[in-house]
Scaffold this active site. Structure first.
Site, PDB file in Angstrom:
ATOM      1  N   THR A  66       0.930  -1.262   0.192  1.00  0.00           N
ATOM      2  CA  THR A  66       0.090   0.107  -0.244  1.00  0.00           C
ATOM      3  C   THR A  66       0.971   1.219   0.039  1.00  0.00           C
ATOM      4  OG1 THR A  66      -1.783  -1.244   1.291  1.00  0.00           O
ATOM      5  CG2 THR A  66      -1.715   1.236   1.314  1.00  0.00           C
ATOM      6  N   GLU A  67       0.306   2.247  -0.785  1.00  0.00           N
ATOM      7  CA  GLU A  67       1.062   3.625  -0.510  1.00  0.00           C
ATOM      8  C   GLU A  67       0.030   4.797  -0.678  1.00  0.00           C
ATOM      9  OE1 GLU A  67       2.989   4.025  -4.460  1.00  0.00           O
ATOM     10  OE2 GLU A  67       4.129   2.037  -4.253  1.00  0.00           O
ATOM     11  N   GLY A  97     -25.657  -4.834  26.727  1.00  0.00           N
ATOM     12  CA  GLY A  97     -26.125  -3.631  27.038  1.00  0.00           C
ATOM     13  C   GLY A  97     -25.145  -2.503  27.420  1.00  0.00           C
ATOM     14  N   GLY A 151      -3.203 -15.163   2.580  1.00  0.00           N
ATOM     15  CA  GLY A 151      -3.523 -14.090   3.496  1.00  0.00           C
ATOM     16  C   GLY A 151      -4.921 -13.964   3.953  1.00  0.00           C
ATOM     17  N   ILE A 183       1.997   0.203   7.075  1.00  0.00           N
ATOM     18  CA  ILE A 183       2.685  -1.159   6.812  1.00  0.00           C
ATOM     19  C   ILE A 183       2.611  -1.844   8.463  1.00  0.00           C
ATOM     20  CG2 ILE A 183       4.756  -2.612   6.022  1.00  0.00           C
ATOM     21  CD1 ILE A 183       3.022  -1.234   3.964  1.00  0.00           C
ATOM     22  N   GLU A 213      -6.063  -6.291   3.489  1.00  0.00           N
ATOM     23  CA  GLU A 213      -6.263  -7.362   2.626  1.00  0.00           C
ATOM     24  C   GLU A 213      -7.197  -7.389   1.785  1.00  0.00           C
ATOM     25  OE1 GLU A 213      -4.090 -10.693   3.852  1.00  0.00           O
ATOM     26  OE2 GLU A 213      -2.822  -9.777   5.552  1.00  0.00           O
TER      27      GLU A 213
HETATM   28  C1  LIG Z   1      -4.176  -1.458  10.470  1.00  0.00           C
HETATM   29  C2  LIG Z   1      -3.851  -1.753   8.946  1.00  0.00           C
HETATM   30  C3  LIG Z   1      -2.870  -2.613   8.760  1.00  0.00           C
HETATM   31  C4  LIG Z   1      -2.331  -2.739   7.311  1.00  0.00           C
HETATM   32  N1  LIG Z   1      -1.300  -3.428   7.043  1.00  0.00           N
HETATM   33  C5  LIG Z   1      -0.771  -3.428   5.720  1.00  0.00           C
HETATM   34  C6  LIG Z   1       0.307  -4.135   5.633  1.00  0.00           C
HETATM   35  O1  LIG Z   1       0.789  -4.494   6.083  1.00  0.00           O
HETATM   36  N2  LIG Z   1       0.805  -3.963   4.191  1.00  0.00           N
HETATM   37  C7  LIG Z   1       0.131  -3.217   3.144  1.00  0.00           C
HETATM   38  O2  LIG Z   1       0.538  -3.273   2.060  1.00  0.00           O
HETATM   39  N3  LIG Z   1      -0.947  -2.620   3.561  1.00  0.00           N
HETATM   40  C8  LIG Z   1      -1.470  -2.543   4.945  1.00  0.00           C
HETATM   41  N4  LIG Z   1      -2.810  -2.169   5.028  1.00  0.00           N
HETATM   42  C9  LIG Z   1      -3.336  -1.118   4.088  1.00  0.00           C
HETATM   43  C10 LIG Z   1      -4.858  -1.888   3.665  1.00  0.00           C
HETATM   44  O3  LIG Z   1      -4.505  -2.930   2.965  1.00  0.00           O
HETATM   45  C11 LIG Z   1      -5.594  -0.595   2.771  1.00  0.00           C
HETATM   46  O4  LIG Z   1      -5.975   0.440   3.667  1.00  0.00           O
HETATM   47  C12 LIG Z   1      -6.620  -1.077   1.984  1.00  0.00           C
HETATM   48  O5  LIG Z   1      -6.366  -2.216   1.129  1.00  0.00           O
HETATM   49  C13 LIG Z   1      -7.611   0.062   1.466  1.00  0.00           C
HETATM   50  O6  LIG Z   1      -7.127   0.837   0.828  1.00  0.00           O
HETATM   51  P1  LIG Z   1      -7.123   2.374   1.346  1.00  0.00           P
HETATM   52  O7  LIG Z   1      -6.783   2.506   2.826  1.00  0.00           O
HETATM   53  O8  LIG Z   1      -5.925   3.312   0.460  1.00  0.00           O
HETATM   54  O9  LIG Z   1      -8.634   2.466   0.806  1.00  0.00           O
HETATM   55  P2  LIG Z   1      -9.257   3.162  -0.340  1.00  0.00           P
HETATM   56  O10 LIG Z   1      -8.634   2.410  -1.600  1.00  0.00           O
HETATM   57  O11 LIG Z   1      -8.869   4.675  -0.754  1.00  0.00           O
HETATM   58  O12 LIG Z   1     -10.696   2.867  -0.378  1.00  0.00           O
HETATM   59  C14 LIG Z   1     -11.802   3.824   0.269  1.00  0.00           C
HETATM   60  C15 LIG Z   1     -12.966   3.185   0.082  1.00  0.00           C
HETATM   61  O13 LIG Z   1     -13.333   2.994  -1.487  1.00  0.00           O
HETATM   62  C16 LIG Z   1     -13.831   1.802  -1.793  1.00  0.00           C
HETATM   63  N5  LIG Z   1     -13.180   1.789  -3.168  1.00  0.00           N
HETATM   64  C17 LIG Z   1     -12.037   1.767  -3.864  1.00  0.00           C
HETATM   65  N6  LIG Z   1     -12.093   1.486  -4.987  1.00  0.00           N
HETATM   66  C18 LIG Z   1     -13.260   0.889  -5.447  1.00  0.00           C
HETATM   67  C19 LIG Z   1     -14.038   0.411  -6.456  1.00  0.00           C
HETATM   68  N7  LIG Z   1     -13.325   0.169  -7.565  1.00  0.00           N
HETATM   69  N8  LIG Z   1     -15.189   0.098  -6.212  1.00  0.00           N
HETATM   70  C20 LIG Z   1     -15.990   0.387  -5.036  1.00  0.00           C
HETATM   71  N9  LIG Z   1     -15.334   0.795  -4.014  1.00  0.00           N
HETATM   72  C21 LIG Z   1     -14.067   1.139  -4.111  1.00  0.00           C
HETATM   73  C22 LIG Z   1     -13.100   0.900  -0.727  1.00  0.00           C
HETATM   74  O14 LIG Z   1     -13.530  -0.406  -0.627  1.00  0.00           O
HETATM   75  C23 LIG Z   1     -13.297   1.805   0.749  1.00  0.00           C
HETATM   76  O15 LIG Z   1     -14.423   1.527   0.936  1.00  0.00           O
HETATM   77  C24 LIG Z   1      -3.128  -1.906   6.309  1.00  0.00           C
HETATM   78  C25 LIG Z   1      -4.011  -0.891   6.741  1.00  0.00           C
HETATM   79  C26 LIG Z   1      -4.525  -0.923   8.146  1.00  0.00           C
HETATM   80  C27 LIG Z   1      -5.631   0.065   8.451  1.00  0.00           C
END
Ligand SMILES: Cc1cc2nc3c(=O)[nH]c(=O)nc-3n(C[C@H](O)[C@H](O)[C@H](O)COP(=O)(O)OP(=O)(O)OC[C@H]3O[C@@H](n4cnc5c(N)ncnc54)[C@H](O)[C@@H]3O)c2cc1C
Length: 393
Positions: A130-131, A345, A248, A161, A369
């Site tokens: 993720t970025e 409750g 995963g 991460i 994930e």
């Molecule tokens: C506690 C925690 C631990 C994590 N650990 C890791 C890790 O170890 N390694 C890693 O790489 N990442 C990690 N992540 C990142 C995580 O996988 C991402 O947060 C997740 O994939 C969602 O991406 P985003 O937060 O950018 O949300 P966004 O992609 O911005 O999504 C925002 C909303 O838009 C919706 N959405 C986006 N695109 C679409 C579409 N095409 N159609 C319909 N709805 C859509 C999503 O479902 C969501 O509801 C972690 C995140 C958290 C919070």
């Protein structure tokens, strides 16, 4: 793809599960409140997990692990997840996303260099996909890896991460082909956290999962030898990442089952002793309905999770089933958490009772994930593929 070998026979696995149940009951559950307050897992628990071989459960015996099948891993994760998720993060990236790309796609040299050390817990792995600008759209990542003689120079930032603050080895997805867009042109690299140019941000304050940490990771001209390109071939990184997430997701689904099992037990115990209108609230049929709905929910999620795991064991792949199990189980655990709070409750809203924490902890499962929405799309796409129909764009 071939069927998985079962290295741990049923009798030895049952003995492991008994040991885990005792460990959860005697060591982890009594420690939950302290972990919540201190936002850290005590070192003696980490040491116990190393001694019990938890870090190497999924890694092949050839590299010093136990080589559990996907089904055995799922059962193990269900059992551990009846305690706070913080404990699971200690070893689970070595079991899953922090080692899987190497185990699936690494060169023989990469496997022998890293897997034995991940199996003992000497190294902690993590997975950096993720970025800031690429979450659900992981293929939109912009971290670059540019060839420079026998090395690559990595530049970019990763976000959220898990375990970044304590990991030694990052599996980093970076774009090696600057002309590419989307998934093509992405490669996976094994990056040492002590390499010059790697910096880890401050741990984020989170809604739940206290005791585990997530942080940004910045790569500023980080020099990585070409031997650290996973599999030695450019352009395979996205495929590795997706195969890693396939496994995963089964583990996250299993986690949802374990968490829901625990909340259901807490809700039953509370409802049996809480009295209103002259009887225990468990005697009221509207309370029984919430318990029954939760029981059915957990039963279905357990069956789906084990089915997906068995498919991975039998065929090496279960994209639709793993996504389905994670989607259903993560939504299910939130429904069970909500009902458990309702059964408690007012006490369900008070931090002195564990249900308040569990409600917050459950929420993350629908996000990482693969969010529920992304999994819905993935499942639909697979349905289309199986029928030779292209759904949507
Ligand atoms: C506690 C925690 C631990 C994590 N650990 C890791 C890790 O170890 N390694 C890693 O790489 N990442 C990690 N992540 C990142 C995580 O996988 C991402 O947060 C997740 O994939 C969602 O991406 P985003 O937060 O950018 O949300 P966004 O992609 O911005 O999504 C925002 C909303 O838009 C919706 N959405 C986006 N695109 C679409 C579409 N095409 N159609 C319909 N709805 C859509 C999503 O479902 C969501 O509801 C972690 C995140 C958290 C919070």
């Amino acid at each position: 793809m071939s069927a998985a070998t079962q290295h741990v026979d049923d009798e030895s696995f049952d003995a492991l599960m008994e040991q885990v149940a005792r460990f959860v009951r005697e060591r982890l559950v009594p420690m939950e409140q302290r972990v919540e307050e201190e936002d850290a897992v005590p070192q003696d628990i980490v040491d116990d997990m190393k001694a019990m071989g938890f870090f190497g459960l999924s890694i092949s015996p050839e590299y010093g692990g136990a080589g559990l099948t996907a089904e055995q891993q799922a059962r193990f994760q269900m059992a551990i997840s009846t305690s706070s998720p913080a404990f699971r993060y200690i070893y689970s990236s070595n079991l899953g996303i922090g080692s899987r790309a190497i185990a699936l796609d690494g060169t023989p040299e990469q496997k022998s260099e890293f897997l034995p050390r991940l199996a003992t817990g000497e190294l902690v792995g993590c997975f950096a996909l993720t970025e800031p600008g690429a979450g659900s759209d992981a293929g939109g990542l912009t971290t670059r890896a540019t060839r420079d003689g026998g090395d690559y120079l990595i530049n970019g930032s990763k976000r959220f991460i898990t375990n970044a603050t304590r990991a030694d080895l990052f599996t980093v997805m970076a774009r090696t082909d600057p002309a590419s867009t989307g998934a093509a042109g992405v490669s996976a690299f094994l990056v040492d956290r002590h390499a010059p140019g790697v910096s880890v941000g401050k741990p984020e304050k989170k809604m739940g999962h206290r005791g585990s940490q997530v942080a940004d990771v910045i790569f500023d001209n980080v020099r990585v030898p070409a031997e650290r390109l996973v599999g030695g071939q450019e352009g395979q990184g996205f495929r590795s990442a997706m195969r890693t997430l396939d496994h995963g997701r089964i583990n996250i689904a299993a986690m949802g089952v374990g968490m829901a099992d625990r909340m259901l037990e807490e809700a039953i115990a509370y409802a049996a002793q809480r009295r209103q209108f002259g009887s225990a609230i468990i005697d009221f049929q509207l309370i029984q309905a919430m318990l029954a709905d939760s029981q059915v929910d957990v039963q279905a999620a357990r069956a789906m999770t084990l089915d997906a795991a068995r498919r991975i064991d039998a065929t090496g792949s279960a994209v639709k089933e793993a996504a389905g199990a994670k989607y259903f189980s993560s939504e299910m655990v939130c429904r069970v958490a909500d009902r458990a709070v309702q059964i408690f409750g007012g006490a369900g809203y008070i931090a002195e009772y564990p249900i308040e924490r569990m409600y917050r902890d459950a929420r993350l499962l629908r996000i990482y994930e693969g969010t529920s929405q992304i999994l819905q799309l993935l499942i639909a796409r697979q349905m289309g593929r199986e029928r030779g129909i292209r759904f949507g764009r």
